[in-house]
Design a protein around this motif. Structure first.
Motif, PDB file in Angstrom:
ATOM      1  N   LEU A 121       0.806  -1.224   0.000  1.00 35.64           N
ATOM      2  CA  LEU A 121       0.000   0.000   0.000  1.00 35.64           C
ATOM      3  C   LEU A 121       0.843   1.280   0.000  1.00 35.64           C
ATOM      4  CD1 LEU A 121      -2.855   1.156   0.061  1.00 35.64           C
ATOM      5  CD2 LEU A 121      -2.799   1.012   2.565  1.00 35.64           C
ATOM      6  N   PRO A 122       1.893   1.390   0.849  1.00 36.75           N
ATOM      7  CA  PRO A 122       2.716   2.614   0.806  1.00 36.75           C
ATOM      8  C   PRO A 122       3.368   2.845  -0.552  1.00 36.75           C
ATOM      9  CG  PRO A 122       3.174   1.341   2.795  1.00 36.75           C
ATOM     10  CD  PRO A 122       2.350   0.468   1.903  1.00 36.75           C
ATOM     11  N   LEU A 123       3.743   1.767  -1.231  1.00 39.41           N
ATOM     12  CA  LEU A 123       4.368   1.904  -2.551  1.00 39.41           C
ATOM     13  C   LEU A 123       3.355   2.384  -3.587  1.00 39.41           C
ATOM     14  CD1 LEU A 123       6.386  -1.409  -2.320  1.00 39.41           C
ATOM     15  CD2 LEU A 123       7.389   0.871  -2.387  1.00 39.41           C
ATOM     16  N   ALA A 124       2.125   1.884  -3.493  1.00 36.50           N
ATOM     17  CA  ALA A 124       1.071   2.335  -4.407  1.00 36.50           C
ATOM     18  C   ALA A 124       0.777   3.814  -4.193  1.00 36.50           C
ATOM     19  CB  ALA A 124      -0.199   1.512  -4.199  1.00 36.50           C
ATOM     20  N   ILE A 125       0.711   4.228  -2.937  1.00 40.33           N
ATOM     21  CA  ILE A 125       0.474   5.633  -2.620  1.00 40.33           C
ATOM     22  C   ILE A 125       1.647   6.481  -3.100  1.00 40.33           C
ATOM     23  CG2 ILE A 125       0.179   7.301  -0.741  1.00 40.33           C
ATOM     24  CD1 ILE A 125      -1.308   5.113   0.789  1.00 40.33           C
ATOM     25  N   GLY A 126       2.859   5.931  -2.969  1.00 38.88           N
ATOM     26  CA  GLY A 126       4.045   6.645  -3.440  1.00 38.88           C
ATOM     27  C   GLY A 126       3.975   6.941  -4.935  1.00 38.88           C
ATOM     28  N   GLY A 156      -2.150   4.525 -20.854  1.00 39.56           N
ATOM     29  CA  GLY A 156      -0.736   4.167 -20.809  1.00 39.56           C
ATOM     30  C   GLY A 156      -0.200   4.098 -19.397  1.00 39.56           C
ATOM     31  N   TRP A 157      -0.646   5.003 -18.546  1.00 39.54           N
ATOM     32  CA  TRP A 157      -0.246   5.027 -17.134  1.00 39.54           C
ATOM     33  C   TRP A 157      -0.662   3.735 -16.431  1.00 39.54           C
ATOM     34  CZ3 TRP A 157       2.839   7.296 -13.865  1.00 39.54           C
ATOM     35  CH2 TRP A 157       2.542   7.393 -12.510  1.00 39.54           C
ATOM     36  N   ILE A 158      -1.903   3.299 -16.656  1.00 35.77           N
ATOM     37  CA  ILE A 158      -2.403   2.072 -16.034  1.00 35.77           C
ATOM     38  C   ILE A 158      -1.651   0.856 -16.556  1.00 35.77           C
ATOM     39  CG2 ILE A 158      -4.402   0.537 -15.834  1.00 35.77           C
ATOM     40  CD1 ILE A 158      -6.163   3.068 -15.891  1.00 35.77           C
ATOM     41  N   ILE A 177      -2.390  -7.234  -7.334  1.00 34.78           N
ATOM     42  CA  ILE A 177      -1.890  -6.336  -8.387  1.00 34.78           C
ATOM     43  C   ILE A 177      -2.986  -5.372  -8.827  1.00 34.78           C
ATOM     44  CG2 ILE A 177      -1.080  -6.229 -10.783  1.00 34.78           C
ATOM     45  CD1 ILE A 177       0.485  -8.788 -10.280  1.00 34.78           C
ATOM     46  N   ALA A 178      -4.228  -5.870  -8.921  1.00 31.41           N
ATOM     47  CA  ALA A 178      -5.346  -5.006  -9.318  1.00 31.41           C
ATOM     48  C   ALA A 178      -5.573  -3.899  -8.290  1.00 31.41           C
ATOM     49  CB  ALA A 178      -6.616  -5.841  -9.487  1.00 31.41           C
ATOM     50  N   ILE A 179      -5.556  -4.251  -7.009  1.00 28.44           N
ATOM     51  CA  ILE A 179      -5.745  -3.249  -5.954  1.00 28.44           C
ATOM     52  C   ILE A 179      -4.602  -2.241  -5.975  1.00 28.44           C
ATOM     53  CG2 ILE A 179      -5.810  -2.899  -3.447  1.00 28.44           C
ATOM     54  CD1 ILE A 179      -7.247  -5.605  -3.246  1.00 28.44           C
ATOM     55  N   PHE A 180      -3.389  -2.740  -6.129  1.00 32.71           N
ATOM     56  CA  PHE A 180      -2.212  -1.863  -6.209  1.00 32.71           C
ATOM     57  C   PHE A 180      -2.362  -0.878  -7.365  1.00 32.71           C
ATOM     58  CE2 PHE A 180       1.933  -0.748  -7.880  1.00 32.71           C
ATOM     59  CZ  PHE A 180       2.646  -0.396  -6.744  1.00 32.71           C
ATOM     60  N   THR A 181      -2.785  -1.382  -8.516  1.00 30.42           N
ATOM     61  CA  THR A 181      -2.908  -0.539  -9.707  1.00 30.42           C
ATOM     62  C   THR A 181      -3.976   0.526  -9.533  1.00 30.42           C
ATOM     63  OG1 THR A 181      -2.200  -2.395 -11.110  1.00 30.42           O
ATOM     64  CG2 THR A 181      -3.331  -0.562 -12.195  1.00 30.42           C
ATOM     65  N   VAL A 182      -5.114   0.156  -8.964  1.00 26.88           N
ATOM     66  CA  VAL A 182      -6.203   1.117  -8.755  1.00 26.88           C
ATOM     67  C   VAL A 182      -5.730   2.275  -7.878  1.00 26.88           C
ATOM     68  CG1 VAL A 182      -8.438   1.473  -7.635  1.00 26.88           C
ATOM     69  CG2 VAL A 182      -8.082  -0.506  -9.118  1.00 26.88           C
ATOM     70  N   ILE A 183      -5.022   1.948  -6.800  1.00 24.24           N
ATOM     71  CA  ILE A 183      -4.544   2.993  -5.890  1.00 24.24           C
ATOM     72  C   ILE A 183      -3.463   3.837  -6.550  1.00 24.24           C
ATOM     73  CG2 ILE A 183      -3.383   3.429  -3.683  1.00 24.24           C
ATOM     74  CD1 ILE A 183      -4.710   0.837  -2.668  1.00 24.24           C
ATOM     75  N   ALA A 184      -2.509   3.173  -7.211  1.00 26.47           N
ATOM     76  CA  ALA A 184      -1.390   3.893  -7.828  1.00 26.47           C
ATOM     77  C   ALA A 184      -1.851   4.789  -8.975  1.00 26.47           C
ATOM     78  CB  ALA A 184      -0.350   2.896  -8.334  1.00 26.47           C
ATOM     79  N   ALA A 185      -2.896   4.379  -9.686  1.00 27.80           N
ATOM     80  CA  ALA A 185      -3.360   5.142 -10.843  1.00 27.80           C
ATOM     81  C   ALA A 185      -4.378   6.213 -10.479  1.00 27.80           C
ATOM     82  CB  ALA A 185      -3.966   4.196 -11.882  1.00 27.80           C
ATOM     83  N   ALA A 186      -4.844   6.223  -9.244  1.00 22.75           N
ATOM     84  CA  ALA A 186      -5.968   7.088  -8.856  1.00 22.75           C
ATOM     85  C   ALA A 186      -5.683   8.569  -9.064  1.00 22.75           C
ATOM     86  CB  ALA A 186      -6.335   6.825  -7.400  1.00 22.75           C
ATOM     87  N   SER A 187      -4.468   9.009  -8.771  1.00 27.04           N
ATOM     88  CA  SER A 187      -4.169  10.447  -8.836  1.00 27.04           C
ATOM     89  C   SER A 187      -4.211  10.991 -10.255  1.00 27.04           C
ATOM     90  CB  SER A 187      -2.793  10.726  -8.216  1.00 27.04           C
ATOM     91  OG  SER A 187      -1.788  10.024  -8.930  1.00 27.04           O
TER      92      SER A 187
END
Length: 223
Positions: A9-14, A44-46, A160-170
């Motif tokens: 989670l911290p890495l996804a937020i990062g 492309g980001w996702i 991986i899906a949860i990680f991607t959703v969080i990382a791509a949210a911004s």
């Protein structure tokens, strides 16, 4: 699986709060071809996030201690190295902060955003997610954690899906918000862009410092 989600989670937020991709997305939303270019950039980001995390997950899953419930020195060493690299990047970012009264410098490629189309936006989004050193290191850290957790295929896909959703949210939030209500979003987006440009180096330095320390801590715990 819950423990692995918590670990990445911290890495996804990062990745999510990395200023440069957000600034790029905002500039696209303020460009003449806003809708097509920003949609391509988001895709492309996702794809870039998924690709980076998946590659390192697969690599980590074949390491000698990937199925061990005890110490994992190989994974630990990799995480310590990744953490140290992030600390090095944090130091570089801190030193690059604009001094009082100076205007923050942005990458030269941003000046070409106004002329980009959807295909170029897609390529840029992928490069920033999967090739940019800062995001790549965080994606590698997440992949190493996921691949070394001994999850089955279904659980790995979910993480991986949860990680991607969080990382791509911004990037996803301003792009989707603009597509829904473009007139209302123009003012807030410009204000956000101005703030991010001025504080980019400081935000990234603090972010990389925290993530680097977290990865080193995880790596030490693996011995």
């Amino acid at each position: 699986m819950g423990a692995v989600i918590g670990a990445v989670l911290p890495l996804a937020i990062g990745i999510a709060i990395s200023p440069i991709p957000i600034i790029a997305a905002i500039l696209m939303l303020l460009s003449p071809k806003a809708k097509g270019t920003s949609a391509g950039f988001l895709l492309g980001w996702i794809v870039g996030i998924v690709a980076a995390v998946t590659v390192f997950t697969l690599l980590a899953s074949i390491l000698p201690d990937s199925d061990s419930d005890g110490p994992k020195p190989v994974h630990g060493t990799i995480q310590i190295v990744l953490g140290a690299l992030l600390l090095f990047l944090a130091l570089r970012q801190w030193r690059s902060r604009p001094k009082a009264g100076q205007t923050a410098a942005l990458p030269k490629w941003m000046s070409a955003i106004d002329t980009m189309n959807a295909a170029k936006g897609l390529g840029l989004g992928f490069l920033l997610a999967a090739v940019n050193p800062k995001n790549l290191l965080m994606g590698a850290g997440a992949g190493t954690t996921i691949g070394g957790a001994g999850l089955d295929v279904g659980e790995t896909v979910v993480v991986i899906a949860i990680f991607t959703v969080i990382a791509a949210a911004s990037v996803a939030v301003p792009v989707l918000g603009y597509l829904i209500a473009s007139r209302r979003m123009a003012g807030p987006l410009e204000s956000l862009r101005t703030w991010l440009v001025h504080n980019n180096a400081t935000v990234m330095a603090v972010l990389l410092l925290v993530i680097g320390v977290v990865l080193i801590g995880k790596g030490i715990a693996g011995f």
